[in-house]
Design an enzyme around this catalytic site. Structure first.
Site, PDB file in Angstrom:
ATOM      1  N   ASP A 252     146.250   0.127  74.536  1.00  0.00           N
ATOM      2  CA  ASP A 252     145.271   0.861  74.921  1.00  0.00           C
ATOM      3  C   ASP A 252     143.962   0.969  74.271  1.00  0.00           C
ATOM      4  O   ASP A 252     143.962   0.318  73.210  1.00  0.00           O
ATOM      5  CB  ASP A 252     145.727   2.473  75.301  1.00  0.00           C
ATOM      6  CG  ASP A 252     146.650   2.921  74.351  1.00  0.00           C
ATOM      7  OD1 ASP A 252     146.130   2.802  73.069  1.00  0.00           O
ATOM      8  OD2 ASP A 252     147.767   3.345  74.309  1.00  0.00           O
ATOM      9  N   LYS A 274     143.244   4.403  78.112  1.00  0.00           N
ATOM     10  CA  LYS A 274     142.908   5.773  78.960  1.00  0.00           C
ATOM     11  C   LYS A 274     141.890   6.047  77.982  1.00  0.00           C
ATOM     12  O   LYS A 274     141.864   6.234  77.010  1.00  0.00           O
ATOM     13  CB  LYS A 274     144.190   6.777  78.807  1.00  0.00           C
ATOM     14  CG  LYS A 274     145.163   6.500  79.964  1.00  0.00           C
ATOM     15  CD  LYS A 274     146.170   7.544  79.595  1.00  0.00           C
ATOM     16  CE  LYS A 274     147.311   7.070  78.584  1.00  0.00           C
ATOM     17  NZ  LYS A 274     148.337   8.043  78.303  1.00  0.00           N
ATOM     18  N   MET A 387     142.948  14.746  68.751  1.00  0.00           N
ATOM     19  CA  MET A 387     142.276  15.134  70.065  1.00  0.00           C
ATOM     20  C   MET A 387     141.666  16.207  70.084  1.00  0.00           C
ATOM     21  O   MET A 387     141.537  17.086  71.294  1.00  0.00           O
ATOM     22  CB  MET A 387     143.481  15.187  71.140  1.00  0.00           C
ATOM     23  CG  MET A 387     144.271  13.634  71.280  1.00  0.00           C
ATOM     24  SD  MET A 387     145.141  13.778  72.462  1.00  0.00           S
ATOM     25  CE  MET A 387     146.778  14.270  71.505  1.00  0.00           C
TER      26      MET A 387
HETATM   27  N1  SAH Z   1     150.110   8.569  68.176  1.00  0.00           N
HETATM   28  C1  SAH Z   1     148.809   8.777  67.279  1.00  0.00           C
HETATM   29  C2  SAH Z   1     148.038   9.773  67.775  1.00  0.00           C
HETATM   30  C3  SAH Z   1     147.457   9.440  69.255  1.00  0.00           C
HETATM   31  S1  SAH Z   1     146.618  10.996  69.675  1.00  0.00           S
HETATM   32  C4  SAH Z   1     148.924   8.891  65.606  1.00  0.00           C
HETATM   33  O1  SAH Z   1     150.041   8.931  65.314  1.00  0.00           O
HETATM   34  O2  SAH Z   1     147.738   8.857  64.993  1.00  0.00           O
HETATM   35  C5  SAH Z   1     144.805  10.231  69.498  1.00  0.00           C
HETATM   36  C6  SAH Z   1     144.192  10.997  68.720  1.00  0.00           C
HETATM   37  O3  SAH Z   1     144.476  10.691  67.178  1.00  0.00           O
HETATM   38  C7  SAH Z   1     142.845  10.962  68.542  1.00  0.00           C
HETATM   39  O4  SAH Z   1     142.233  11.912  69.619  1.00  0.00           O
HETATM   40  C8  SAH Z   1     142.163  11.174  67.230  1.00  0.00           C
HETATM   41  O5  SAH Z   1     142.364  12.839  66.877  1.00  0.00           O
HETATM   42  C9  SAH Z   1     143.686  10.667  66.511  1.00  0.00           C
HETATM   43  N2  SAH Z   1     143.209   9.405  66.001  1.00  0.00           N
HETATM   44  C10 SAH Z   1     143.883   8.362  66.334  1.00  0.00           C
HETATM   45  N3  SAH Z   1     143.457   7.235  65.475  1.00  0.00           N
HETATM   46  C11 SAH Z   1     142.399   7.752  64.674  1.00  0.00           C
HETATM   47  C12 SAH Z   1     141.570   7.117  63.827  1.00  0.00           C
HETATM   48  N4  SAH Z   1     141.431   5.819  63.311  1.00  0.00           N
HETATM   49  N5  SAH Z   1     140.417   7.927  63.362  1.00  0.00           N
HETATM   50  C13 SAH Z   1     140.461   9.064  63.588  1.00  0.00           C
HETATM   51  N6  SAH Z   1     141.276  10.009  64.376  1.00  0.00           N
HETATM   52  C14 SAH Z   1     142.178   9.038  64.895  1.00  0.00           C
END
Ligand code: SAH
Length: 465
Positions: A252, A274, A387
């Site tokens: 995604d 998404k 998020m």
């Molecule tokens: N499973 C993922 C989270 C998915 S939810 C994890 O463990 O990181 C998606 C959220 O993760 C985004 O809305 C943001 O808040 C955060 N996120 C993921 N990658 C990011 C990045 N490179 N920089 C900042 N926020 C990030």
């Protein structure tokens, strides 16, 4: 890509080298080793070409270069010390539509020569497209020392069984698995230690097993792989290994190109991205796709940003798999909280600032932020919100209205660990405006707590994406 890498079959095909120095001899050597029908045009053979003539046969013509010399040639090399001869060759080749390479003159090359690691029949060709010969040489010497000569033996052995195995196992997926077992198992080990007979016996056993198994597609499997927040260097070895053996990949928008490029080149790619508020492929449909693909016998790679079990819906996906009896593996990844915090120079816990750290989602459900404010607003605690970008104002406002000090330090990190990472620090009452002013976009992570003040001191040491 500026060039098309191919390996030409030049056995008994005509080729031409013009010149008689070291470079001419090196090109002639390669062409002769590849089985070319070679002609060298030069007033006389230099020492190195003369030495080559002791081991190989080729035609030497001392007359002037003419269009006849190029007749039937697939490639020609201009290595003369006389530039006008190279120019003449270039013009003749261009007119005749023959591939031409003039040494040290990229403008007169319709192809370039790579550096070669020769483990025949295994060949590794390396090129920097002419940008850095030094880098090419460095890589070549690295391969020379890490790829044992026995790999050539392995390739030759595999080649000798190719037709038999194709006939025995028509199913492509099953055949690929067969080769993987052979190449990474005991057969290869015995070949590496020159025990050819044992390798053949083991190969016979594998063939018998394959004959018994018939042509049913093999059992599929799903790899739920956490890729970390974006920097490919944060992948685990296990993630990389599974990425290299997948048949199909579902990814995604959180998965950047740097990571996708590490997935096996010929794996089928399915985007199930998404965008916020735009649920392109519903979760249930993703679960069904994983099941369907695995049932076809494929090794299905589901790439997840960060860690699959931290706000990644990994739990839901494997529930669907286990309900349907599909085998799976879950590979943890660096979650956004610790990846972003480390690259921004913000320690999530610190003896003088925070003894606990909580991860929560700031995603609104039906327009409501459903947060347990009392447990979030605790002394000596860091709160990380995933998020939370679109509800940032409601989040910081909620902290303040539920009793948090408006001067509590807070930060937002956009594109953490990736090129273009931005970090904004402020306080609960300033962060929302600062974020809007800077035009921060998703993905963004929010960190609240006094550890944020350490960034000034520590960001010097933080990793730079
Ligand atoms: N499973 C993922 C989270 C998915 S939810 C994890 O463990 O990181 C998606 C959220 O993760 C985004 O809305 C943001 O808040 C955060 N996120 C993921 N990658 C990011 C990045 N490179 N920089 C900042 N926020 C990030």
């Amino acid at each position: 890509m500026d060039h098309l890498p191919i390996f030409l079959n030049v056995k008994d095909v005509r080729a031409l080298v013009v010149g008689n120095g070291t470079i001419a001899a090196r090109k002639a050597d390669l062409l002769l080793r590849a089985g070319c029908d070679l002609t060298v045009v030069a007033p006389e053979l230099g020492d190195e070409l003369a030495r080559l003539a002791e081991n190989y046969s080729f035609v030497h013509r001392s007359g002037e270069l003419s269009a006849d010399d190029l007749r039937g040639c697939v490639v020609v090399f201009g290595c003369s010390q006389d530039d006008s001869i190279n120019q003449a060759l270039f013009e003749l080749a261009t007119a005749a539509g023959v591939l031409v390479n003039v040494s040290d003159n990229t403008e007169r090359c319709s192809f370039i020569m790579p550096a070669v690691v020769d483990r025949s029949p295994l060949l590794i060709a390396i090129s920097s497209g002419g940008t850095s010969p030094l880098l090419t040489r460095m890589l070549k010497s690295r391969f020379e020392t890490t790829i044992p000569a026995a790999y050539g033996r392995l390739a030759e052995f595999a080649g000798s069984y190719r037709d038999r195995i194709k006939a025995l196992i028509p199913n492509l997926t099953r055949r690929r698995r067969f080769w993987e077992t052979m190449i990474s198992g005991p057969v290869a080990e015995h070949l590496f230690s020159s025990q050819l007979e044992q390798a053949e016996t083991l190969m016979d056993t594998l063939l018998e097993e394959a004959a018994v198994a018939g042509d049913q597609p093999p059992g599929g499997e799903v790899y739920l792989v956490g890729t970390g927040p974006g920097d490919p260097d944060l992948l685990t070895f296990r993630a990389l290994r599974l990425m290299q053996q997948a048949d199909v990949v579902l990814y995604d928008r959180l998965i950047g190109d740097g990571i996708l490029n590490l997935v096996r080149r010929d794996a089928e790619r399915i985007y199930v991205g998404k965008l916020p508020q735009d649920h392109a492929v519903p979760q249930e449909e993703i679960g069904n796709m994983l099941i369907r693909l695995a049932q076809q016998g494929k090794r299905v790679l589901r790439l997840k940003g960060g860690d699959p079990f931290i706000f990644g819906r990994g739990g839901e996906e494997i529930e669907a798999l286990s309900d349907n009896g599909i085998a799976f593996q879950v590979i943890p990844g660096v979650t956004a909280a610790n990846g972003c915090a480390s690259y921004a120079g913000i320690p999530l816990t610190h003896r003088d600032h925070a003894q606990s750290c909580v991860f929560v989602t700031g995603h609104e459900k039906d327009g409501e932020l459903n947060l347990h404010w009392k447990s979030l607003i605790q002394p000596r605690q860091t709160v990380v919100l995933y998020m939370g970008l679109s509800s940032l104002g409601a989040i910081t406002g909620g902290f303040i209205s539920h009793g948090a000090d408006p001067a509590t330090p807070a930060a937002i990190i956009e594109n953490g660990t990736r090129a273009g990472q931005r970090v904004i620090t402020g306080t609960l009452d300033s962060l929302s405006d600062q974020t809007a002013q800077a035009g921060i976009k998703s993905p963004a992570l929010i960190i609240i707590g006094s550890v944020v003040t350490l960034r000034d001191k520590l960001s010097w040491f933080a990793n730079n994406p």
